[in-house]
Design a protein around this motif. Structure first.
Motif, PDB file in Angstrom:
ATOM      1  N   GLY A  67       3.681  -5.676   8.081  1.00 18.60           N
ATOM      2  CA  GLY A  67       2.662  -4.780   8.611  1.00 18.60           C
ATOM      3  C   GLY A  67       1.312  -5.008   7.945  1.00 18.60           C
ATOM      4  N   GLU A  68       0.377  -4.183   8.327  1.00 23.55           N
ATOM      5  CA  GLU A  68      -0.964  -4.240   7.731  1.00 23.55           C
ATOM      6  C   GLU A  68      -0.873  -3.836   6.263  1.00 23.55           C
ATOM      7  N   LEU A  69      -1.541  -4.597   5.414  1.00 24.07           N
ATOM      8  CA  LEU A  69      -1.512  -4.292   3.984  1.00 24.07           C
ATOM      9  C   LEU A  69      -2.349  -3.056   3.686  1.00 24.07           C
ATOM     10  N   PRO A  70      -1.971  -2.305   2.656  1.00 23.11           N
ATOM     11  CA  PRO A  70      -2.789  -1.149   2.265  1.00 23.11           C
ATOM     12  C   PRO A  70      -4.116  -1.607   1.671  1.00 23.11           C
ATOM     13  N   ASP A  71      -5.064  -0.692   1.648  1.00 24.46           N
ATOM     14  CA  ASP A  71      -6.369  -0.980   1.060  1.00 24.46           C
ATOM     15  C   ASP A  71      -6.339  -0.836  -0.455  1.00 24.46           C
ATOM     16  N   ILE A  72      -5.461   0.042  -0.932  1.00 22.66           N
ATOM     17  CA  ILE A  72      -5.414   0.341  -2.360  1.00 22.66           C
ATOM     18  C   ILE A  72      -4.006   0.805  -2.722  1.00 22.66           C
ATOM     19  N   LEU A  73      -3.611   0.553  -3.965  1.00 21.30           N
ATOM     20  CA  LEU A  73      -2.309   0.991  -4.466  1.00 21.30           C
ATOM     21  C   LEU A  73      -2.513   1.923  -5.649  1.00 21.30           C
ATOM     22  N   PHE A  74      -1.736   2.999  -5.688  1.00 19.64           N
ATOM     23  CA  PHE A  74      -1.628   3.851  -6.866  1.00 19.64           C
ATOM     24  C   PHE A  74      -0.229   3.603  -7.414  1.00 19.64           C
ATOM     25  N   LEU A  75      -0.140   3.233  -8.675  1.00 19.07           N
ATOM     26  CA  LEU A  75       1.123   2.805  -9.265  1.00 19.07           C
ATOM     27  C   LEU A  75       1.449   3.589 -10.526  1.00 19.07           C
ATOM     28  N   ASP A  76       2.629   4.201 -10.542  1.00 17.74           N
ATOM     29  CA  ASP A  76       3.145   4.834 -11.757  1.00 17.74           C
ATOM     30  C   ASP A  76       3.779   3.747 -12.608  1.00 17.74           C
ATOM     31  N   LEU A  77       3.730   3.885 -13.911  1.00 22.56           N
ATOM     32  CA  LEU A  77       4.339   2.877 -14.782  1.00 22.56           C
ATOM     33  C   LEU A  77       5.806   3.145 -15.063  1.00 22.56           C
ATOM     34  N   ASN A  78       6.164   4.410 -15.204  1.00 19.09           N
ATOM     35  CA  ASN A  78       7.525   4.777 -15.612  1.00 19.09           C
ATOM     36  C   ASN A  78       8.378   5.087 -14.396  1.00 19.09           C
ATOM     37  N   MET A  79       9.091   4.062 -13.919  1.00 26.68           N
ATOM     38  CA  MET A  79       9.924   4.224 -12.729  1.00 26.68           C
ATOM     39  C   MET A  79      11.285   3.567 -12.960  1.00 26.68           C
ATOM     40  N   PRO A  80      12.286   4.005 -12.192  1.00 31.32           N
ATOM     41  CA  PRO A  80      13.609   3.381 -12.295  1.00 31.32           C
ATOM     42  C   PRO A  80      13.623   1.996 -11.648  1.00 31.32           C
ATOM     43  N   ARG A  81      14.628   1.223 -11.970  1.00 29.37           N
ATOM     44  CA  ARG A  81      14.881  -0.116 -11.411  1.00 29.37           C
ATOM     45  C   ARG A  81      13.887  -1.161 -11.862  1.00 29.37           C
ATOM     46  N   MET A  82      12.609  -0.912 -11.637  1.00 31.05           N
ATOM     47  CA  MET A  82      11.566  -1.872 -11.973  1.00 31.05           C
ATOM     48  C   MET A  82      10.382  -1.082 -12.517  1.00 31.05           C
ATOM     49  N   SER A  83       9.950  -1.410 -13.719  1.00 31.55           N
ATOM     50  CA  SER A  83       8.809  -0.690 -14.293  1.00 31.55           C
ATOM     51  C   SER A  83       7.538  -1.042 -13.525  1.00 31.55           C
ATOM     52  N   GLY A  84       6.533  -0.213 -13.704  1.00 25.20           N
ATOM     53  CA  GLY A  84       5.254  -0.488 -13.070  1.00 25.20           C
ATOM     54  C   GLY A  84       4.664  -1.814 -13.522  1.00 25.20           C
ATOM     55  N   ILE A  85       4.858  -2.151 -14.783  1.00 24.66           N
ATOM     56  CA  ILE A  85       4.330  -3.420 -15.300  1.00 24.66           C
ATOM     57  C   ILE A  85       5.061  -4.602 -14.665  1.00 24.66           C
ATOM     58  N   GLU A  86       6.376  -4.496 -14.507  1.00 25.08           N
ATOM     59  CA  GLU A  86       7.130  -5.563 -13.837  1.00 25.08           C
ATOM     60  C   GLU A  86       6.651  -5.740 -12.400  1.00 25.08           C
ATOM     61  N   PHE A  87       6.450  -4.613 -11.701  1.00 27.60           N
ATOM     62  CA  PHE A  87       5.947  -4.669 -10.332  1.00 27.60           C
ATOM     63  C   PHE A  87       4.574  -5.330 -10.301  1.00 27.60           C
ATOM     64  N   LEU A  88       3.719  -4.935 -11.204  1.00 25.99           N
ATOM     65  CA  LEU A  88       2.352  -5.467 -11.268  1.00 25.99           C
ATOM     66  C   LEU A  88       2.366  -6.981 -11.475  1.00 25.99           C
ATOM     67  N   GLN A  89       3.255  -7.472 -12.330  1.00 26.07           N
ATOM     68  CA  GLN A  89       3.349  -8.916 -12.573  1.00 26.07           C
ATOM     69  C   GLN A  89       3.762  -9.660 -11.300  1.00 26.07           C
ATOM     70  N   ILE A  90       4.711  -9.104 -10.554  1.00 25.18           N
ATOM     71  CA  ILE A  90       5.134  -9.722  -9.291  1.00 25.18           C
ATOM     72  C   ILE A  90       3.976  -9.710  -8.294  1.00 25.18           C
ATOM     73  N   LEU A  91       3.312  -8.568  -8.197  1.00 19.65           N
ATOM     74  CA  LEU A  91       2.190  -8.411  -7.273  1.00 19.65           C
ATOM     75  C   LEU A  91       1.093  -9.436  -7.546  1.00 19.65           C
TER      76      LEU A  91
END
Length: 133
Positions: free
Chosen positions: A46-70
């Protein structure tokens, strides 16, 4: 603006919806409860978002891990990502900026302060050259 909110706490998600609903400009909020869900949304075609708000403390994958993939994905790496967290850990802050974030906001305790900070973020990104055109 189309916003992807990556947050596992339902109360925090409700706070974001409440803050955005009070703004004059209407924004579309898409929710993901963790980094894995967020990647599914972003890679769903789909259409990509314009902006992301990201929490750092999450289950499965931390915000930092997600950020590195992104930031390692050529298609997604330029999406402005704002960290919205309770973490006042300076190491987290520095690591996030090192990876490449657009901002780091500590979630305030008072709702009025939260609403004010979120409004300032939206006000800035609404006039950013990234969204014009």
């Amino acid at each position: 603006m189309k916003v992807l909110l990556i947050e596992d706490d339902m109360i925090e998600t409700m706070k974001m919806h409440r803050a955005v609903s009070g703004m004059q400009t209407k924004h579309q909020i898409i929710e993901a409860k963790n980094g894995e869900e967020a990647l599914e949304v972003l890679n769903g075609g789909g259409e990509l978002p314009d902006i992301l708000f990201l929490d750092l403390n999450m289950p499965r994958m931390s915000g930092i891990e997600f950020l590195q993939i992104l930031k390692n994905d050529d298609r997604l790496k330029f999406l402005p990502t704002i960290i919205l967290t309770t973490s006042e850990n300076r190491a987290d802050l520095l690591k996030c900026y090192e990876i490449g974030i657009a901002g780091y906001i500590i979630k305030p305790l008072k709702y009025e302060d939260y609403e004010n900070r979120i409004k300032k973020v939206f006000d800035y990104w609404e006039v950013s050259e990234l969204f014009k055109g």
